[in-house]
Motif scaffolding. Structure first.
Motif, mmCIF file in Angstrom:
data_model
loop_
_atom_site.group_PDB
_atom_site.id
_atom_site.type_symbol
_atom_site.label_atom_id
_atom_site.label_comp_id
_atom_site.label_asym_id
_atom_site.label_seq_id
_atom_site.Cartn_x
_atom_site.Cartn_y
_atom_site.Cartn_z
ATOM 1 N N SER A 300 0.857 -1.182 0.000
ATOM 2 C CA SER A 300 0.000 0.000 0.000
ATOM 3 C C SER A 300 0.899 1.240 0.000
ATOM 4 N N ILE A 301 0.721 2.106 -1.012
ATOM 5 C CA ILE A 301 1.596 3.268 -1.190
ATOM 6 C C ILE A 301 0.836 4.535 -0.834
ATOM 7 N N GLY A 302 1.349 5.275 0.159
ATOM 8 C CA GLY A 302 0.782 6.565 0.514
ATOM 9 C C GLY A 302 1.752 7.677 0.196
ATOM 10 N N GLN A 303 1.430 8.891 0.610
ATOM 11 C CA GLN A 303 2.292 10.030 0.304
ATOM 12 C C GLN A 303 3.623 9.932 1.029
ATOM 13 N N TYR A 304 3.614 9.514 2.290
ATOM 14 C CA TYR A 304 4.836 9.432 3.076
ATOM 15 C C TYR A 304 5.039 8.044 3.704
ATOM 16 N N LYS A 305 4.239 7.079 3.282
ATOM 17 C CA LYS A 305 4.345 5.770 3.927
ATOM 18 C C LYS A 305 4.056 4.650 2.925
ATOM 19 N N VAL A 306 4.825 3.572 3.072
ATOM 20 C CA VAL A 306 4.552 2.327 2.347
ATOM 21 C C VAL A 306 4.244 1.270 3.401
ATOM 22 N N THR A 307 3.165 0.551 3.205
ATOM 23 C CA THR A 307 2.776 -0.513 4.131
ATOM 24 C C THR A 307 2.859 -1.851 3.408
ATOM 25 N N TYR A 348 5.970 -1.022 8.190
ATOM 26 C CA TYR A 348 5.649 0.331 7.748
ATOM 27 C C TYR A 348 6.946 1.071 7.428
ATOM 28 N N ILE A 349 7.009 1.627 6.226
ATOM 29 C CA ILE A 349 8.187 2.383 5.792
ATOM 30 C C ILE A 349 7.776 3.838 5.672
ATOM 31 N N GLU A 350 8.362 4.688 6.503
ATOM 32 C CA GLU A 350 7.961 6.094 6.571
ATOM 33 C C GLU A 350 9.133 6.990 6.191
ATOM 34 N N THR A 351 8.819 8.071 5.481
ATOM 35 C CA THR A 351 9.864 9.016 5.084
ATOM 36 C C THR A 351 9.327 10.433 5.113
ATOM 37 N N ASP A 355 7.181 12.800 -2.115
ATOM 38 C CA ASP A 355 5.960 12.012 -2.218
ATOM 39 C C ASP A 355 6.323 10.618 -2.708
ATOM 40 N N LEU A 356 6.121 9.624 -1.868
ATOM 41 C CA LEU A 356 6.471 8.260 -2.241
ATOM 42 C C LEU A 356 5.697 7.780 -3.460
ATOM 43 N N SER A 357 4.485 8.286 -3.609
ATOM 44 C CA SER A 357 3.691 7.862 -4.764
ATOM 45 C C SER A 357 4.352 8.328 -6.059
#
Length: 377
Positions: A300-307, A348-351, A355-357
Motif C-alpha cells: 500500500s503506497i501513501g504520500q509518506y508511507k509504504v505498508t 511500515y516504511i515512513e519518510t 511524495d512516495l507515490s
C-alpha cells in the motif's frame, strides 16, 4: 619448493598484513590476507599475477607463485602463497561432464547468514584458487525441523557475495549446493572421496571447529589427513571471534555450544532483540530485509508511507519496533532514507522526503529492499 612439484601441503593459514588494489575487468589475483575480527577491512594489495577468465571455459593454473615468497627455515610450515609453484601448465577445470567446482577451492560450512566468519572462509579459499561455498540443502526436511526464515533472502545472496570481491582477490565466490540426503550417511573418508573423485575439487577450507561425516564423526584434523591421502589441499583457519559476545542486550544461548566465535545463531539472536548495530558488526554489512508482493498481498503506497504485509518477507525481520536511519531500495537507482516500524502483521516504511507515490510512479513494484542502519529498537 614441493617435492616433484605435485605433492599437496595442508596447513593452517597464518595472518599476513597486506593492502588491496581493486582491479578491473575479468582478471583476478590470488593474494595473502590477514584475518578480520569485527573491524573495518584493510585494503589489500595483489601479490599474484592476473589470470584471465574468458567465456564459459575457465582456465586456472593448478599451482600459483608469489614473487614475494619469504624464506623459511627447514621444517617450517610454509605460508599459503609459498606452497604453490609455477611449474605446471594451465589446465581446463570446466568442461563437458565435469563438476562445476572441479579444480576449485571449496569452503565448507553452513552459510545461512553469510557473516564475517563465512567471508573469512571465502577469503582464504580465494587465496588458493577459484573460491566456492559448498553447503548442504534439505537438512530441515531430513531431520524434521520446523521451517524458519533465512537470514539472507535467497534472491539477495548474489549481491552479498558480490560485495566480498574486494576481500576475495577480485573474485565473486560462487555457491555450490549438495543435497544433504545424498551425503548424510557418508563416513568422513567417503565424504572426502566424494569431494575428490566425484566433485574433483582441488582443495578445501574449513574452520577449526568444523565437523563432517555421519554423526559428525570427523573433525578438522581428520579432514586434513584425509585430504592429504586423496591428493587435495586442506586449509584450517581459526574462528573469527565475536568481540561483543557479552553484549548487554543479548541473552545468548550459544555459550554452551560455542567459544565466542561469530555464528549465524548470534545473528539470529541479535535480530531477535533488535540490536542492528551488533547485527551489522556480525554480518560485516547492514542487514537487508526483502519483501515480495504477491497477487494476494500487495504493498500500500501513501504520500509518506509504504505498508507491506509482514508475511511478504523473504527473510528474517528484526524484532518488532521502530528503526531509524534505514534505507529503502527501489531497483538499482532509487534509494530513499526512511524509518521503519514493524509490528506483528505489517512493516511500515515512513519518510519525510517527497511524495512516495511519485517515486513509485506507475510501476508495479514487486520487491522492496529495506536496509537497516545502526539504530536499535
Amino acid at each position: 619448493m614441493l617435492g616433484g612439484g605435485v605433492s599437496r601441503i595442508s596447513h593452517h593459514f597464518r595472518e599476513y598484513d597486506l593492502h588491496f588494489h581493486l582491479g578491473l575487468g575479468f582478471r583476478f589475483s590470488y593474494c595473502g590476507l590477514q584475518s578480520f575480527h569485527l573491524s573495518s577491512p584493510r585494503p589489500l594489495k595483489p601479490c599474484w599475477g592476473g589470470i584471465a577468465i574468458t567465456g564459459k571455459r575457465n582456465r586456472v593454473p593448478s599451482k600459483y607463485y608469489c614473487s614475494g615468497t619469504p624464506s623459511k627455515s627447514p621444517g617450517e610450515t610454509p605460508l599459503l602463497f609459498d606452497s604453490f609453484s609455477q611449474q605446471e601448465d594451465e589446465r581446463e577445470i570446466l568442461s563437458d561432464g565435469m563438476s562445476a567446482v572441479a579444480g576449485g577451492i571449496v569452503a565448507l560450512g553452513k552459510f545461512d547468514a553469510l557473516h564475517i566468519g563465512h567471508r573469512e572462509l571465502a577469503i582464504q579459499a580465494s587465496r588458493a584458487g577459484p573460491p566456492f561455498l559448498l553447503s548442504f540443502v534439505g537438512m530441515a526436511k531430513v531431520f524434521g525441523w520446523e521451517p524458519r526464515a533465512p537470514i539472507v533472502a535467497k534472491c539477495d545472496r548474489k549481491r552479498v557475495l558480490s560485495s566480498w570481491v574486494p576481500y576475495c582477490c577480485n573474485v565473486v565466490p560462487e555457491e555450490f549446493e549438495v543435497e544433504f540426503s545424498s551425503v548424510r550417511h557418508l563416513s568422513p573418508r567417503q565424504f572426502v572421496e566424494k569431494l575428490s573423485k566425484e566433485l574433483r575439487v582441488r582443495g578445501v577450507v574449513a574452520g577449526e571447529n568444523y565437523r563432517f561425516g555421519y554423526k559428525a564423526a570427523g573433525d578438522a584434523l581428520e579432514l586434513v589427513k584425509l585430504c592429504e591421502e586423496y591428493g587435495m589441499e586442506a586449509y584450517i583457519i581459526k574462528s573469527v571471534m565475536d568481540k561483543n559476545c557479552c553484549s548487554t542486550n543479548m541473552n545468548s544461548s550459544t555459550s554452551s555450544k560455542e567459544r565466542g566465535q561469530v555464528s549465524s545463531t548470534r545473528v539470529r539472536e541479535a535480530l531477535a532483540v533488535g540490536d542492528m548495530r551488533y547485527v551489522s558488526e556480525l554480518l560485516g554489512r547492514p542487514h537487508r530485509l526483502v519483501l515480495k508482493a504477491t497477487d494476494q498481498e500487495r504493498f500500500s503506497i501513501g504520500q509518506y508511507k509504504v505498508t507491506a504485509p509482514k508475511s511478504c518477507s523473504l527473510n528474517l525481520a528484526p524484532k518488532e519496533g521502530l528503526y531509524e536511519k534505514c534505507s529503502l531500495f527501489l531497483g538499482q537507482e532509487n534509494v530513499v532514507q526512511c524509518r521503519v516500524v514493524i509490528d506483528n502483521k505489517f512493516v511500515y516504511i515512513e519518510t519525510d522526503y517527497g511524495d512516495l507515490s511519485d517515486i513509485f510512479g506507475t510501476q508495479n513494484w514487486q520487491f522492496l529492499h529495506i536496509e537497516f542502519g545502526d539504530s536499535s529498537t
